[in-house]
Design a protein around this motif. Sequence first.
Motif, PDB file in Angstrom:
ATOM      1  N   ALA A  13      -0.354 -50.058 -91.637  1.00  0.00           N
ATOM      2  CA  ALA A  13      -1.263 -49.792 -90.517  1.00  0.00           C
ATOM      3  C   ALA A  13      -0.725 -48.617 -89.709  1.00  0.00           C
ATOM      4  O   ALA A  13       0.465 -48.557 -89.411  1.00  0.00           O
ATOM      5  N   ASP A  18      -6.137 -50.841 -86.912  1.00  0.00           N
ATOM      6  CA  ASP A  18      -5.967 -51.189 -88.327  1.00  0.00           C
ATOM      7  C   ASP A  18      -5.480 -52.636 -88.461  1.00  0.00           C
ATOM      8  O   ASP A  18      -5.958 -53.383 -89.312  1.00  0.00           O
ATOM      9  N   TRP A  22      -7.561 -55.717 -90.199  1.00  0.00           N
ATOM     10  CA  TRP A  22      -6.958 -56.428 -91.321  1.00  0.00           C
ATOM     11  C   TRP A  22      -6.877 -57.919 -91.029  1.00  0.00           C
ATOM     12  O   TRP A  22      -7.207 -58.747 -91.871  1.00  0.00           O
ATOM     13  N   GLN A  23      -6.444 -58.269 -89.807  1.00  0.00           N
ATOM     14  CA  GLN A  23      -6.338 -59.685 -89.455  1.00  0.00           C
ATOM     15  C   GLN A  23      -7.710 -60.352 -89.422  1.00  0.00           C
ATOM     16  O   GLN A  23      -7.856 -61.491 -89.879  1.00  0.00           O
ATOM     17  N   ARG A  26      -8.694 -61.072 -92.999  1.00  0.00           N
ATOM     18  CA  ARG A  26      -7.903 -62.163 -93.572  1.00  0.00           C
ATOM     19  C   ARG A  26      -8.299 -63.520 -92.970  1.00  0.00           C
ATOM     20  O   ARG A  26      -8.342 -64.518 -93.687  1.00  0.00           O
TER      21      ARG A  26
END
Length: 142
Positions: A13, A18, A22-23, A26
């Motif tokens: 990241a 970013d 991403w989290q 997920r």
Amino acid sequence: MSYVNLVKLCVGAERVEDLEAWQAMRMEAAKRPTPMHVTRMWPKREAELVDGGSLYWVFKGQVLARQQIIRLDEVIGEDGIRRCGLVLSPDVIRTEAQPRRAFQGWRYLKPEDAPRDLTMEKPGDDELPSDIASALADIGIR
């Protein structure tokens, strides 16, 4: 009991956004309400981490954000090895830029050594570009 924090490189990241994206991806895929970051080693100071500690994220040589650590969960990998799942608050709190050299894994961070949280003084204020924030941190201006 006093708490302790962790500091870790945010590999892959370049910006806080970013990490947030991403989290979110997920959490949706795992159907989890909170993000989890899995690390190889189990912290020996677990009780201090969950007593108010945060995970401070390093982006391109600068601590720029943190997330409160809620708990530690055991995660068994496909290889059968026990790992530590750092269950984090979904709230990513931006911090003042603080230079940090590259390292592997994570390190403990005392509360008094942690960068302060950023607050938006006025609605609509823009965040400093990362290169300017880094330059200011390098010369010791918070």
